[in-house]
Design a protein around this motif. Sequence first.
Motif, mmCIF file in Angstrom:
data_model
loop_
_atom_site.group_PDB
_atom_site.id
_atom_site.type_symbol
_atom_site.label_atom_id
_atom_site.label_comp_id
_atom_site.label_asym_id
_atom_site.label_seq_id
_atom_site.Cartn_x
_atom_site.Cartn_y
_atom_site.Cartn_z
ATOM 1 N N ARG A 133 39.982 8.316 -4.645
ATOM 2 C CA ARG A 133 38.847 7.390 -4.809
ATOM 3 C C ARG A 133 38.696 6.359 -3.700
ATOM 4 O O ARG A 133 37.562 6.018 -3.349
ATOM 5 C CB ARG A 133 38.970 6.651 -6.147
ATOM 6 C CG ARG A 133 38.667 7.520 -7.330
ATOM 7 C CD ARG A 133 38.677 6.693 -8.588
ATOM 8 N NE ARG A 133 38.413 7.512 -9.767
ATOM 9 C CZ ARG A 133 38.360 7.022 -10.980
ATOM 10 N NH1 ARG A 133 38.523 5.730 -11.197
ATOM 11 N NH2 ARG A 133 38.124 7.819 -11.998
ATOM 12 N N CYS A 134 39.789 5.843 -3.175
ATOM 13 C CA CYS A 134 39.680 4.746 -2.201
ATOM 14 C C CYS A 134 38.748 5.063 -1.024
ATOM 15 O O CYS A 134 37.909 4.225 -0.672
ATOM 16 C CB CYS A 134 41.058 4.298 -1.730
ATOM 17 S SG CYS A 134 41.923 3.358 -3.019
ATOM 18 N N PRO A 135 38.846 6.259 -0.413
ATOM 19 C CA PRO A 135 37.912 6.557 0.692
ATOM 20 C C PRO A 135 36.449 6.569 0.237
ATOM 21 O O PRO A 135 35.554 6.210 1.010
ATOM 22 C CB PRO A 135 38.337 7.958 1.165
ATOM 23 C CG PRO A 135 39.739 8.122 0.694
ATOM 24 C CD PRO A 135 39.845 7.330 -0.579
ATOM 25 N N LEU A 136 36.203 6.942 -1.016
ATOM 26 C CA LEU A 136 34.830 6.952 -1.535
ATOM 27 C C LEU A 136 34.310 5.531 -1.750
ATOM 28 O O LEU A 136 33.153 5.228 -1.436
ATOM 29 C CB LEU A 136 34.753 7.752 -2.840
ATOM 30 C CG LEU A 136 35.041 9.251 -2.704
ATOM 31 C CD1 LEU A 136 35.168 9.900 -4.073
ATOM 32 C CD2 LEU A 136 33.971 9.940 -1.871
ATOM 33 N N TYR A 137 35.173 4.660 -2.279
ATOM 34 C CA TYR A 137 34.764 3.253 -2.435
ATOM 35 C C TYR A 137 34.404 2.672 -1.068
ATOM 36 O O TYR A 137 33.394 1.990 -0.912
ATOM 37 C CB TYR A 137 35.879 2.406 -3.052
ATOM 38 C CG TYR A 137 36.241 2.747 -4.477
ATOM 39 C CD1 TYR A 137 35.280 2.882 -5.473
ATOM 40 C CD2 TYR A 137 37.574 2.925 -4.844
ATOM 41 C CE1 TYR A 137 35.625 3.184 -6.780
ATOM 42 C CE2 TYR A 137 37.935 3.216 -6.157
ATOM 43 C CZ TYR A 137 36.951 3.355 -7.115
ATOM 44 O OH TYR A 137 37.300 3.644 -8.400
ATOM 45 N N GLU A 138 35.243 2.953 -0.079
ATOM 46 C CA GLU A 138 35.020 2.417 1.271
ATOM 47 C C GLU A 138 33.740 2.988 1.886
ATOM 48 O O GLU A 138 33.011 2.286 2.578
ATOM 49 C CB GLU A 138 36.239 2.672 2.146
ATOM 50 C CG GLU A 138 37.409 1.786 1.721
ATOM 51 C CD GLU A 138 38.740 2.131 2.385
ATOM 52 O OE1 GLU A 138 38.751 2.910 3.358
ATOM 53 O OE2 GLU A 138 39.773 1.604 1.921
#
Length: 169
Positions: A133-138
């Motif tokens: 998820r973190c790359p998608l949030y960014e």
Amino acid sequence: MKNIILVGMPSAGKSTIGIILAKVLGYQFLDSDLLIQEQEKELLKDIIDKRGIDGFLAIENQINSEIDAVNTVIATGGSVIYGKEAMEHLRENGIIVYIKLSLQTITERLGNMKQRGVVLRTGQDLKMLYDERCPLYEKYAHITVSGEQLNTEELMEKIIEEIDLYKEE
């Protein structure tokens, strides 16, 4: 003024910060997880149990892509970033703020993931979910704010500061 949309992992503080942020800014507050529960007349965990993860994500995407709000702080569910239509709609209608926390902090805060209605696929653990998820949030965020070592008041002030800087660009 555009909406302020808060995204991030479950337990990042989106709803807690969102309510306070709305009061300070004189905005409305909307929690998209509550919208889902209201429309479906079920708790998130029950929707996931009955319809499966993909069924839940389709409902979440539909509801978030239809939010029609102005001057509103919107706290989203952690899995909202899987919905392309929802994220494009939210991005067009507001400033997306990613509340970033370390995996360790998320783990300490989260508690019972099943009760919270956290979307975990079979065989997936919290670290795998975090890494996914973190790359998608960014990718979708206009602003990323680290919430590490900050209390609610400090995080809210930091978000307001970053939004003000963003608007000046």
